[in-house]
Design a protein around this motif. Structure first.
Motif, mmCIF file in Angstrom:
data_model
loop_
_atom_site.group_PDB
_atom_site.id
_atom_site.type_symbol
_atom_site.label_atom_id
_atom_site.label_comp_id
_atom_site.label_asym_id
_atom_site.label_seq_id
_atom_site.Cartn_x
_atom_site.Cartn_y
_atom_site.Cartn_z
ATOM 1 N N PHE A 15 0.837 -1.199 0.000
ATOM 2 C CA PHE A 15 0.000 0.000 0.000
ATOM 3 C C PHE A 15 0.871 1.247 0.000
ATOM 4 C CE2 PHE A 15 -2.573 3.336 1.754
ATOM 5 C CZ PHE A 15 -3.837 3.113 1.227
ATOM 6 N N THR A 27 7.715 8.199 -27.588
ATOM 7 C CA THR A 27 7.511 6.747 -27.591
ATOM 8 C C THR A 27 8.263 6.060 -26.457
ATOM 9 O OG1 THR A 27 7.544 7.016 -29.982
ATOM 10 C CG2 THR A 27 7.397 4.782 -29.141
ATOM 11 N N THR A 28 9.511 6.458 -26.239
ATOM 12 C CA THR A 28 10.308 5.816 -25.186
ATOM 13 C C THR A 28 9.667 6.030 -23.825
ATOM 14 O OG1 THR A 28 12.223 6.437 -26.514
ATOM 15 C CG2 THR A 28 12.659 5.549 -24.322
ATOM 16 N N ARG A 67 6.707 3.794 -23.411
ATOM 17 C CA ARG A 67 7.137 2.411 -23.260
ATOM 18 C C ARG A 67 7.532 2.129 -21.809
ATOM 19 N NH1 ARG A 67 11.121 0.211 -27.899
ATOM 20 N NH2 ARG A 67 10.060 1.941 -28.880
ATOM 21 N N LEU A 95 4.508 2.130 -19.523
ATOM 22 C CA LEU A 95 3.747 0.886 -19.595
ATOM 23 C C LEU A 95 4.445 -0.209 -18.798
ATOM 24 C CD1 LEU A 95 1.139 0.598 -21.424
ATOM 25 C CD2 LEU A 95 2.472 -1.052 -22.699
ATOM 26 N N LEU A 148 3.659 0.332 -15.211
ATOM 27 C CA LEU A 148 2.299 -0.128 -14.906
ATOM 28 C C LEU A 148 2.263 -1.651 -14.793
ATOM 29 C CD1 LEU A 148 -0.597 0.850 -14.503
ATOM 30 C CD2 LEU A 148 -0.941 0.649 -16.958
ATOM 31 N N LEU A 149 3.017 -2.325 -15.678
ATOM 32 C CA LEU A 149 3.059 -3.789 -15.642
ATOM 33 C C LEU A 149 3.627 -4.276 -14.309
ATOM 34 C CD1 LEU A 149 2.832 -6.527 -17.200
ATOM 35 C CD2 LEU A 149 5.178 -6.160 -17.938
ATOM 36 N N SER A 191 1.238 -3.686 -11.430
ATOM 37 C CA SER A 191 0.138 -4.656 -11.482
ATOM 38 C C SER A 191 0.577 -6.026 -10.966
ATOM 39 C CB SER A 191 -0.377 -4.828 -12.925
ATOM 40 O OG SER A 191 -0.648 -3.598 -13.518
ATOM 41 N N PHE A 192 1.881 -6.285 -11.076
ATOM 42 C CA PHE A 192 2.436 -7.571 -10.651
ATOM 43 C C PHE A 192 2.616 -7.622 -9.136
ATOM 44 C CE2 PHE A 192 6.316 -10.156 -9.855
ATOM 45 C CZ PHE A 192 5.883 -11.366 -10.356
ATOM 46 N N PHE A 220 1.274 -10.140 -6.370
ATOM 47 C CA PHE A 220 1.768 -11.517 -6.289
ATOM 48 C C PHE A 220 2.886 -11.669 -5.247
ATOM 49 C CE2 PHE A 220 4.537 -14.918 -8.314
ATOM 50 C CZ PHE A 220 3.799 -15.966 -7.779
ATOM 51 N N LYS A 229 1.472 -11.347 -1.797
ATOM 52 C CA LYS A 229 0.818 -12.564 -1.310
ATOM 53 C C LYS A 229 1.837 -13.603 -0.875
ATOM 54 C CE LYS A 229 -1.667 -14.812 -4.294
ATOM 55 N NZ LYS A 229 -2.788 -15.104 -5.225
ATOM 56 N N ILE A 252 11.836 -11.864 -3.719
ATOM 57 C CA ILE A 252 10.997 -11.535 -4.873
ATOM 58 C C ILE A 252 10.301 -10.189 -4.642
ATOM 59 C CG2 ILE A 252 8.966 -12.258 -6.188
ATOM 60 C CD1 ILE A 252 9.802 -15.147 -5.668
ATOM 61 N N PHE A 289 -1.818 -8.183 -20.890
ATOM 62 C CA PHE A 289 -1.487 -6.816 -20.509
ATOM 63 C C PHE A 289 -1.131 -5.985 -21.736
ATOM 64 C CE2 PHE A 289 1.116 -3.373 -18.981
ATOM 65 C CZ PHE A 289 0.530 -3.013 -17.793
ATOM 66 N N PHE A 306 3.858 0.071 -30.272
ATOM 67 C CA PHE A 306 4.909 1.002 -30.700
ATOM 68 C C PHE A 306 5.046 1.007 -32.222
ATOM 69 C CE2 PHE A 306 6.296 -1.136 -26.731
ATOM 70 C CZ PHE A 306 5.935 -0.113 -25.885
#
Lengths: 183, 183, 183, 183
Positions: free
Chosen positions: A32, A54-55, A58, A61, A64-65, A68-69, A72, A75, A93, B32, B168
């Motif tokens: 949190f 663009t960079t 990229r 994103l 964000l990935l 979002s992970f 896991f 947990k 991890i 994703f 991209f």
């Protein structure tokens, strides 16, 4: 972020079952706080932007990935903190994921500066302040990842402390200006 | 999108259990990336619109329905990649869903163009660029769906590659314009 | 907030299984109403603000943390209401969490007033109204937490009543002004 | 909305397991379409408002509560459609929930009209159109709830048809105006 749940068969000793979940609460607060710090930092970055390339998108994103992970490893720590051997894996991890989150946020700001995406009217002082705030604490995270291999609990508490410092970085300096008439 | 979870009874060998989840990570990233690409494409379409009609809204809702459905085939691939026979079914269902997502996004843009919903001030060049970007990769998806019946893993990796290219697309051409002063 | 679910093996008597879930429905509505009341109160506070300081953001984040935690005691009440001993624990944990939510919201408004974060143009009457609305019902919650140790069901119903009063506080006074031409 | 999942032990016959989930897909689409229709209707109502009063907010909150509850009857239909006796219960609970959603949306618009919350500049024609669109289909839902007690599947399909008509109500009349130059 993390679905808290007492194990089945807790009938008759619910209070103890709830208290036994303390690794879950700790992991929950760490995630949190880190997501809160990241969100505040990301807001500050986009506040100063007058464009994106663009960079930048990229890396954004990728950030964000990784965020979002985060549920896991959260947990994993919640479930395995306290069980020998496995808790080291879980803490490591989590540490690597948190390191990735903070690093990507820092890379994002570095890109914005180097590629001149920051609005020209932004003062040098503001840029320096944000740069310091987003400094990824790389060294600290790496130290804690190593610590976590020996005493995972200390490492997880350390991740919490880092997140708090990322959330409230201007604590002392700013108070005087923003609260001119505190009784 | 996909709730990652190590199986029960992973005590004592958590690291291996985490590594064994690689099909989940792959499926997670494919979904994703595809949702990211769809979101970017959808943003571009609505950016150029100056209105919408009933048919447009209908297709838009169908797109939202299919995107909401995506976690299910993602989970199928995460669980069944690696198990003979079943993995073909999982990869095919994922491929067909991704094909549907991309096709509906392309239909949406086609509708906007044909029904003159695009703002009149939009330049022909911009329209051509977006059209090329949204070209549904129909052929590629169909080829991969067929490939997936023989080697599901290759197909799933292919879906990831398509998503990255959809995210991209202007990589080389645009950089020169947007980054005039890269050091 | 709370995932409602009939237990496995409900085949052949689904209606009874659905009716047996009444503690879940009650817990669900209590949480829903409290979050609704908190959201309305928080909206009112930020509506009057013309700035924020570090302490305000810190308390705000703590409020968000406690609200995010609410689904857990909600689930405890849903599962354990009706089972002797355990239901007391569940109702107490819910009561303490709700007390924390309302207290933090009240602290937030207190901070805004004391640190002069409220927009200067705000009338004294409006400030008094909001202060009364956000009064944390501290005493009431503490009474109910004690009651809950003897009759948990009454306490949970009490939490619902408090939430409804927090949602609709100006019921009688305001109607005449806001609805000038009710037929 | 509804977490789709093949049952454990589907190894070796995944395709059949996926096809056997058809009641889930049907229930999923019914909920999706009804929520979509409600969202569109709610957007239309708030578009015309120039204010709100306590009664309006109260009904609005009740609507949100019932919509949040919808995943539960959706899951009941997904799990019990096809199993004698239980499927009647599931279809009836879904029908009553959908009836409540549509009725509350209609009550909301009625309140806005009667309490003069609608912006004075709104044309009579627009008000009539929206009133017709939000007419709660009360009779239809009641008929289908009764039908569902005998043939649940027909009732569920009927709920889907109602939702589609609520989503696309101006189908014929509006097309001529909004698409002046369809090729």
């Amino acid at each position: 972020m993390l679905e808290l749940s007492v194990p089945e068969g807790s009938e008759g000793h619910l209070l103890r079952a709830v208290l036994d979940l303390w690794p879950s609460y700790l992991a929950y607060i760490v995630s949190f706080a880190t997501i809160g710090a990241t969100w505040l930092g990301h807001n500050s970055i986009t506040h100063y932007l007058h464009g994106a390339n663009t960079t930048f998108l990229r890396v954004n994103l990728a950030l964000l990935l990784v965020v979002s992970f985060l549920p896991f490893p959260t947990k994993l720590v919640a479930e395995y903190l306290g069980s020998r051997e496995d808790e080291k894996v879980a803490a490591t991890i989590l540490g690597v994921t948190l390191l990735a989150v903070t690093s990507l946020l820092s890379v994002l700001w570095g890109l914005a500066l180097r590629h001149q995406l920051v609005h020209p009217a932004t003062g040098d002082e503001e840029i320096t302040l944000l740069s310091r705030r987003l400094r990824p604490s790389l060294a600290l995270y790496i130290v804690l990842i190593v610590v976590g291999w020996f005493t995972p609990l200390i490492a997880v508490i350390g991740y919490l402390v880092i997140a708090f410092f990322l959330i409230f970085p201007f604590k002392l300096g700013r108070r005087q200006k923003a609260e001119p008439a505190v009784s």
